[in-house]
Design an enzyme around this catalytic site. Sequence first.
Site, PDB file in Angstrom:
ATOM      1  N   CYS A 169       0.148   3.745   2.803  1.00  0.00           N
ATOM      2  CA  CYS A 169       0.645   3.178   4.068  1.00  0.00           C
ATOM      3  C   CYS A 169       2.136   3.469   4.226  1.00  0.00           C
ATOM      4  O   CYS A 169       2.601   3.803   5.319  1.00  0.00           O
ATOM      5  CB  CYS A 169       0.417   1.666   4.110  1.00  0.00           C
ATOM      6  SG  CYS A 169      -1.321   1.170   4.003  1.00  0.00           S
ATOM      7  N   CYS A 223       0.828  -1.209   0.000  1.00  0.00           N
ATOM      8  CA  CYS A 223       0.000   0.000   0.000  1.00  0.00           C
ATOM      9  C   CYS A 223       0.866   1.264   0.000  1.00  0.00           C
ATOM     10  O   CYS A 223       1.587   1.522   0.967  1.00  0.00           O
ATOM     11  CB  CYS A 223      -0.916  -0.048   1.231  1.00  0.00           C
ATOM     12  SG  CYS A 223      -1.726   1.491   1.653  1.00  0.00           S
TER      13      CYS A 223
END
Length: 106
Positions: free
Chosen positions: A30, A27
Amino acid sequence: MKEVNGNFKEIVNKDTLVVVDFYADWCGPCRFLTPVLEKLEKEFDGVEFVKVNVDRHRELAFEFGISSIPTVLMFHKGKIVNSFIGALPEAAVRVEIERALQLIQP
């Protein structure tokens, strides 16, 4: 930030604020948020920061209704007191942590 590898309930049932980052290695947002949380971890004494990989801990992600990552949940005594979704800038994350700390003050 340490990664949760079990004992999740024990970790979040503390008298202190516990900031939990639900993330995945693949991600992009993230990866943006992680260094922000790591920096703030050094600034907020008495606040515990942990991360949960949603790919390895699908049951936790499901239990807490995580449908977008990163999602950050803040716990006190096992209850969610604040949360946010997305890779917020450092100033905004700081505000959310401070808000959670105010909510748990006696």
